[in-house]
Design a protein around this motif. Structure first.
Motif, PDB file in Angstrom:
ATOM      1  N   LEU A  35       0.818  -1.209   0.000  1.00  0.00           N
ATOM      2  CA  LEU A  35       0.000   0.000   0.000  1.00  0.00           C
ATOM      3  C   LEU A  35       0.855   1.264   0.000  1.00  0.00           C
ATOM      4  O   LEU A  35       0.528   2.252  -0.631  1.00  0.00           O
ATOM      5  CB  LEU A  35      -0.922   0.004   1.225  1.00  0.00           C
ATOM      6  N   PHE A  36       1.969   1.216   0.753  1.00  0.00           N
ATOM      7  CA  PHE A  36       2.725   2.451   0.993  1.00  0.00           C
ATOM      8  C   PHE A  36       4.128   2.421   0.417  1.00  0.00           C
ATOM      9  O   PHE A  36       5.006   3.120   0.903  1.00  0.00           O
ATOM     10  CB  PHE A  36       2.814   2.729   2.498  1.00  0.00           C
ATOM     11  N   GLN A  37       4.380   1.606  -0.596  1.00  0.00           N
ATOM     12  CA  GLN A  37       5.772   1.425  -1.012  1.00  0.00           C
ATOM     13  C   GLN A  37       6.447   2.735  -1.418  1.00  0.00           C
ATOM     14  O   GLN A  37       7.637   2.918  -1.170  1.00  0.00           O
ATOM     15  CB  GLN A  37       5.905   0.375  -2.097  1.00  0.00           C
ATOM     16  N   LYS A  38       5.670   3.649  -1.991  1.00  0.00           N
ATOM     17  CA  LYS A  38       6.263   4.927  -2.393  1.00  0.00           C
ATOM     18  C   LYS A  38       6.809   5.670  -1.173  1.00  0.00           C
ATOM     19  O   LYS A  38       7.909   6.211  -1.189  1.00  0.00           O
ATOM     20  CB  LYS A  38       5.185   5.785  -3.073  1.00  0.00           C
ATOM     21  N   HIS A  39       6.023   5.663  -0.081  1.00  0.00           N
ATOM     22  CA  HIS A  39       6.446   6.360   1.129  1.00  0.00           C
ATOM     23  C   HIS A  39       7.648   5.681   1.773  1.00  0.00           C
ATOM     24  O   HIS A  39       8.498   6.333   2.368  1.00  0.00           O
ATOM     25  CB  HIS A  39       5.295   6.416   2.133  1.00  0.00           C
ATOM     26  N   ILE A  40       7.695   4.364   1.677  1.00  0.00           N
ATOM     27  CA  ILE A  40       8.798   3.635   2.306  1.00  0.00           C
ATOM     28  C   ILE A  40      10.105   3.949   1.593  1.00  0.00           C
ATOM     29  O   ILE A  40      11.117   4.251   2.225  1.00  0.00           O
ATOM     30  CB  ILE A  40       8.501   2.122   2.310  1.00  0.00           C
ATOM     31  N   VAL A  41      10.074   3.909   0.261  1.00  0.00           N
ATOM     32  CA  VAL A  41      11.298   4.196  -0.487  1.00  0.00           C
ATOM     33  C   VAL A  41      11.777   5.619  -0.209  1.00  0.00           C
ATOM     34  O   VAL A  41      12.951   5.853   0.069  1.00  0.00           O
ATOM     35  CB  VAL A  41      11.071   3.982  -2.003  1.00  0.00           C
ATOM     36  N   SER A  42      10.845   6.578  -0.206  1.00  0.00           N
ATOM     37  CA  SER A  42      11.268   7.957   0.032  1.00  0.00           C
ATOM     38  C   SER A  42      11.774   8.124   1.457  1.00  0.00           C
ATOM     39  O   SER A  42      12.683   8.906   1.717  1.00  0.00           O
ATOM     40  CB  SER A  42      10.124   8.934  -0.262  1.00  0.00           C
ATOM     41  N   GLY A  43      11.212   7.373   2.401  1.00  0.00           N
ATOM     42  CA  GLY A  43      11.676   7.450   3.785  1.00  0.00           C
ATOM     43  C   GLY A  43      13.092   6.970   3.940  1.00  0.00           C
ATOM     44  O   GLY A  43      13.899   7.588   4.629  1.00  0.00           O
ATOM     45  N   ILE A  44      13.427   5.854   3.286  1.00  0.00           N
ATOM     46  CA  ILE A  44      14.770   5.309   3.420  1.00  0.00           C
ATOM     47  C   ILE A  44      15.798   6.274   2.839  1.00  0.00           C
ATOM     48  O   ILE A  44      16.814   6.555   3.452  1.00  0.00           O
ATOM     49  CB  ILE A  44      14.876   3.950   2.700  1.00  0.00           C
ATOM     50  N   THR A  45      15.511   6.808   1.659  1.00  0.00           N
ATOM     51  CA  THR A  45      16.513   7.682   1.050  1.00  0.00           C
ATOM     52  C   THR A  45      16.625   8.996   1.821  1.00  0.00           C
ATOM     53  O   THR A  45      17.721   9.529   1.964  1.00  0.00           O
ATOM     54  CB  THR A  45      16.184   7.959  -0.427  1.00  0.00           C
TER      55      THR A  45
END
Lengths: 295, 276
Positions: B261-271
């Protein structure tokens, strides 16, 4: 000065809840670890209070064979994991840095390996490494790389390797995402210039990409060392530090001292040693940044 | 829709192969959990399951319901951690981004340093502290423990977000008669939805997967989360891999769902977390 503080008081109010939390539950524990490492605190005198005993805990711990083994294993584990994670992560990032359909989907789906709770990954890899029915042994014997199935987690010579492989798998996507983000921030025109000058792919990598990525790669490396150093969950699940200390690492040793032997003082020694090592890594990193900037 | 060349479709093919090899362990976990016992131990390993059955799920979720309290506890602890992290991190990150505070940079540095300490080293002092104030074996102890893990990360990724909001917004609000608190609550907070989503997803997932605090701060079965449940099943099931993999799949399911559901937010969070 006083008036300035008073003017700023409402602004400090925003910070205070988090600052109190950090002081009570994060800084205090770190300081407490150092203090308790000089005390004879066990479960028995937890309520009544412990005495200061100087360096006794340190002398006891440093004399045990286990400490040396744990330190050595932690270093082997951390460096091996970082090396393979960064190299494989880099290769995957370079691959995903090309234009093709659905590449953002592939970029994020790999992260599943990193997001899965370590308990689950640990028990899953225990199954994959199983002597008789594990997939890894099946592959190795069918491809005739080994004649006999390997008892990965059951023997001293291979247990650490198996745990390292597991953690490399977990860490690859994390490194890949960070390296990919760094690559995408690189200027495009230098690559065109390199092409015009007739550089081949390897030369471009060595003379263009690597120097440009150096600052970010250093951050990724330091982050990686710090995260890998923390290893605990997969050791607990996969080997419990064994067989015969083959996978004993510092954080796990500290846990055993505190929550199996209930010798809080000696566990404090391990925590202090870890703190000391991490501070050294952080200082080394700051020194490298300074040197870089001076150039 | 863009037109891709043949070479780009070949790259897609390679990407699919890499993904299949890399994520094979997860696939193996799920398929093991739906195979009958005889197929699990077949040689060569059965890559594509011939008979699919949900006996292990039936047994662990319906027949024997001992797994359910663990799931409930995990939800309480993970949601509580996400809530407490947001409550502390939002105003703090805002202040660090907006106000010129004497202690601001030092505080940021302290956060980065404390983040380096292994959780297991925090567990012993917290255990001693909580046992003195009778907080061991409570949801609150677990929530506080997990928040020590999530808070530095949350503040570090939230601060740049606040920096990117134009300052003029609050200045206009102050002219309209707001003080810094009402400006924060009325003007800034409504804009923070994406970063709130990122931070709460991360803190939820951190806490959901935590074993360290679950192992040390909760010795009572009543508050123990699912990760501890799994370690119990590892002891209990031994090499009954279908049962173990079913329990693991159940525990991983929320992660996979939240992730999709939130993969976009997860990737941006890590970077963002590594940018400093």
């Amino acid at each position: 000065m006083y008036g300035q503080m008073r003017n700023k008081f409402p602004q400090y109010l925003f910070l205070i809840p988090a600052a109190l939390f950090v002081a009570m539950f994060m800084i205090y524990p770190i300081v407490y670890n150092v203090i308790v490492s000089f005390q004879d605190l066990t479960l028995m005198n937890l309520k009544s209070g412990a005495k200061f005993i100087g360096w006794d805990n340190y002398i006891n711990i440093l004399q045990t064979e286990r400490f040396g083994i744990a330190l050595k294993n932690t270093i082997i584990y951390t460096s091996a994991c970082i090396f393979f994670q960064v190299v494989i992560g880099y290769l995957m990032a370079a691959f995903l840095n090309q234009e093709f359909p659905f590449r953002n989907f592939f970029r994020s789906i790999m992260l599943l390996a990193w997001m899965t709770p370590l308990v689950i990954t640990g028990s899953l890899f225990k199954w994959l490494f199983d002597v008789d029915y594990g997939v890894f042994n099946y592959l190795l014997t069918t491809l005739q790389i080994v004649d006999e199935p390997i008892n990965w987690l059951g023997q001293q010579s291979t247990a650490l390797t198996a745990v390292i492989i597991t953690n490399v798998w977990i860490g690859i996507p994390f490194n890949m995402i960070l390296i990919l983000a760094a690559m995408q921030s690189l200027p495009k025109d230098v690559y065109e210039a390199a092409k015009v000058d007739g550089a081949n792919k390897f030369q471009t990598f060595l003379n263009v990409t690597l120097p440009l990525l150096r600052p970010q790669l250093m951050i990724i490396l330091v982050l990686g060392i710090i995260y890998t150093f923390k290893v605990f969950d997969i050791i607990l699940i996969m080997t419990g530090g064994g067989p015969v200390n083959a996978t004993q690492v510092l954080p796990f040793y500290g846990y055993e001292l505190a929550f199996v032997n209930f010798n809080f003082g000696e566990s404090g020694v391990i925590a202090t040693v870890i703190l000391f090592i991490l501070i050294c890594i952080a200082l080394l990193y700051l020194w490298m940044i300074k040197k870089e900037e001076a150039q | 829709m863009r037109n891709y060349t043949l070479k780009q479709y070949l790259l897609l093919l390679v990407a699919i192969i890499i993904m299949m090899v890399f994520l094979f362990p997860i696939y193996w976990m799920i398929t093991t959990s739906v195979k009958p016992m005889s197929d699990i131990f077949s040689s060569p390993p059965m890559i594509i399951p011939e008979t699919i059955q949900f006996d292990a799920y039936y047994k662990n979720l319906i027949q024997d319901q001992s797994l359910l309290p663990y799931i409930r506890n995990s939800f309480i602890v993970a949601a509580g951690t996400a809530f407490l992290t947001l409550l502390l991190a939002l105003p703090c990150a805002y202040a660090l981004a907006r106000f010129r505070l004497m202690w601001g940079n030092i505080f940021l540095l302290i956060l980065l340093v404390t983040q380096m300490i292994p959780g297991i080293m925090m567990a012993m002092p917290l255990y001693i502290l909580f046992s003195k104030i009778d907080l061991v074996n409570s949801y609150l102890a677990l929530i506080v423990g997990n928040t020590t893990n999530a808070l530095p990360f949350a503040i570090v990724i939230m601060r740049p977000f606040f920096l990117s909001i134009p300052k003029g917004l609050e200045e206009a609000a102050v002219i309209d008669g707001c003080n810094i608190f009402t400006a924060f609550f009325r003007i800034i907070l409504p804009l923070t939805k994406p970063i709130i989503l990122t931070v709460s997803t991360f803190s939820f997932l951190f806490a959901w997967g935590d074993l360290i605090f679950a192992l040390t701060l909760a010795t009572d079965e009543k508050v123990r989360p699912l990760t501890m449940g799994i370690t119990k099943f590892i002891g209990q099931y031994g090499t009954q891999w279908d049962q173990l993999m079913a329990v693991s799949t159940i525990a991983a399911a929320p992660i996979i769902i939240v992730f999709l559901l939130f993969q976009k937010h997860i990737v941006s969070g890590i970077t963002a977390g590594s940018d400093k």
